[in-house]
Design a protein around this motif. Structure first.
Motif, PDB file in Angstrom:
ATOM      1  N   ALA A  32      10.682 -23.826  -8.766  1.00 43.33           N
ATOM      2  CA  ALA A  32      10.288 -25.231  -8.634  1.00 43.33           C
ATOM      3  C   ALA A  32      11.262 -26.201  -9.286  1.00 43.33           C
ATOM      4  O   ALA A  32      11.519 -27.287  -8.758  1.00 43.33           O
ATOM      5  N   ALA A  33      11.834 -25.842 -10.423  1.00 48.24           N
ATOM      6  CA  ALA A  33      12.651 -26.792 -11.174  1.00 48.24           C
ATOM      7  C   ALA A  33      13.972 -27.122 -10.490  1.00 48.24           C
ATOM      8  O   ALA A  33      14.442 -28.260 -10.573  1.00 48.24           O
ATOM      9  N   GLN A  34      14.576 -26.162  -9.797  1.00 50.67           N
ATOM     10  CA  GLN A  34      15.937 -26.357  -9.300  1.00 50.67           C
ATOM     11  C   GLN A  34      16.069 -26.244  -7.780  1.00 50.67           C
ATOM     12  O   GLN A  34      17.181 -26.293  -7.264  1.00 50.67           O
ATOM     13  N   HIS A  35      14.967 -26.085  -7.078  1.00 53.80           N
ATOM     14  CA  HIS A  35      15.043 -25.890  -5.632  1.00 53.80           C
ATOM     15  C   HIS A  35      14.028 -26.781  -4.927  1.00 53.80           C
ATOM     16  O   HIS A  35      13.035 -27.196  -5.517  1.00 53.80           O
ATOM     17  N   ARG A  36      14.289 -27.033  -3.660  1.00 50.23           N
ATOM     18  CA  ARG A  36      13.380 -27.836  -2.848  1.00 50.23           C
ATOM     19  C   ARG A  36      12.713 -26.948  -1.805  1.00 50.23           C
ATOM     20  O   ARG A  36      13.385 -26.220  -1.081  1.00 50.23           O
ATOM     21  N   ASN A  37      11.386 -27.032  -1.714  1.00 53.24           N
ATOM     22  CA  ASN A  37      10.631 -26.284  -0.709  1.00 53.24           C
ATOM     23  C   ASN A  37      10.555 -27.133   0.554  1.00 53.24           C
ATOM     24  O   ASN A  37       9.927 -28.188   0.574  1.00 53.24           O
TER      25      ASN A  37
END
Length: 396
Positions: free
Chosen positions: A145-150
């Motif tokens: 969650a902190a470093q990626h986009r879903n």
């Protein structure tokens, strides 16, 4: 992939630029493990080097690709940088089955980064499946969650899925009828969710990244806990039918005196060719289904051999029908069907060489699926990535 037509070459206007940007990203994405060099992209698209450099630069600024120097420098002159996808944007893949709901995090380039399975059963309602899936997604996504986009969620459903809105018209092994699974899940998790039949997504994955690469006419059959599904690529495009229900080869008639199927007919392929008796004869549980091929190959029990031969005979009838009807160049077998074929390939090859019409069977070959247990995760993730692969700038 064919080169873009002359009307989309260059950067003359905004729509052309967006199309070129998507074309470059798709080429890099579909080369799965190694990406593409700038020189390859130039040759494949027909665009000039400066245009490719600009497009790659824009994709890099969006966080979708990265460039690196090639490992080998055998050519004379300046080496062409290699363009690969990044993990900035990720998708979630979901596959509900009668024994478990599988959830995976997948990156561009068909990279499966994390997996989890939540126990389920044939009595799991659509609403309960939504709750189980949402919990699994929350848990598996937490480290990213902190470093990626879903970018979204794709669902591979073992049943009939309406193409225009993802309504599950029928998932017979669950007893689901006209269930808005995708809408319920999207509302629950706050992300876009798309769904399609699992075997349709399986053939998409294998034809893009696996055994069917470069083949424009492919029939895919997958065997799993929920039965047998089929997917078809014809003329390089998925054959979906009027509402998205085409490819139900699991309900091909293979035994006119066969047992009654849950669909209401008798003698369907998926009633005659089943994983359960193979697991029972080899002493394996559903959780150990991945060991089926080895157990079948190692067994000297006459009952095991007889059941393998019986199921292959029934499968041969279905393949005969597929060859005569669809005229494919390649048949890809996945799941436990791949294990069956591995045990006695000569039996199925011989029948396929004799049973279909002579003209239709010329040049047809059988291959085992190459993507293994990741196939439905990779296929479902393509639904999640559809927007970014179609228009990278707009989707981000």
């Amino acid at each position: 992939m064919t080169a873009p037509s002359p009307s989309v070459r260059g950067l003359g206007n905004e729509s052309v630029r967006r199309e070129n940007l998507a074309s470059v990203l798709r080429l890099v994405h579909r080369n799965r493990t190694s990406g593409r060099s700038r020189s390859e992209l130039t040759a494949l698209t027909g665009l000039n080097r400066s245009t490719i450099a600009a497009l790659v630069g824009e994709l890099a600024s969006l966080g979708l690709v990265a460039e690196s120097e090639p490992e080998s420098r055998t050519r004379v002159g300046r080496p062409s940088p290699v363009v690969t996808t990044t993990d900035t944007v990720l998708g979630i893949a979901v596959n509900p089955e009668i024994d478990a709901i599988s959830v995976a995090v997948v990156g561009l380039g068909a990279r499966v980064l994390a997996r989890t399975r939540v126990p389920a059963s044939a009595t799991t309602s659509a609403q309960d499946a939504v709750a189980l899936t949402a919990t699994a997604i929350e848990r598996i996504w937490r480290p990213f969650a902190a470093q990626h986009r879903n970018i979204g969620v794709g669902v591979a459903v073992p049943g009939l899925v309406r193409a225009d809105d993802g309504l599950v018209r029928l998932a017979p092994h669950f007893g689901w009828v006209d269930e808005p699974f995708t809408a319920l899940l999207s509302e629950r998790i706050g992300l876009p969710v798309a769904a399609a039949n699992d075997a349709t997504l399986g053939v998409l994955a294998e034809s893009t990244f696996g055994a069917g690469r470069g083949e424009p006419d492919v029939v895919y059959l997958n065997g799993g806990a929920s039965g047998i599904g089929g997917g078809i690529i014809s003329g390089g495009a998925p054959l979906l039918g009027a509402a998205g229900y085409a490819g139900e080869l699991g309900h091909t008639l293979v035994n006119s005196a066969g047992i009654r199927c849950h669909c209401g007919a008798s003698g369907c392929l998926e009633t005659e060719v089943r994983r359960a008796p193979l697991l029972e004869l080899t002493g394996l549980t559903d959780a150990e289904a991945g060991d089926l091929e080895g157990a079948l190959a190692a067994s000297d029990d006459p009952a095991v051999r007889a059941e393998v031969e019986r199921q292959l005979d029934a499968l041969a009838v279905a393949l005969r029908n597929a060859v005569n009807t669809l005229n494919p160049r390649l048949i890809v077998l996945g799941g436990f069907l791949s294990a069956l074929y591995a045990v006695a390939p000569e039996q199925l090859d011989d029948q396929l060489a004799r049973q279909p019409l002579a003209a239709a069977r010329e040049g047809v070959r059988i291959a085992r699926a190459e993507l293994g247990g990741d196939i439905l995760s990779i296929g479902a993730a393509e639904l999640a990535f559809a927007g970014v692969l179609g228009d990278p700038a707009a989707s981000l």
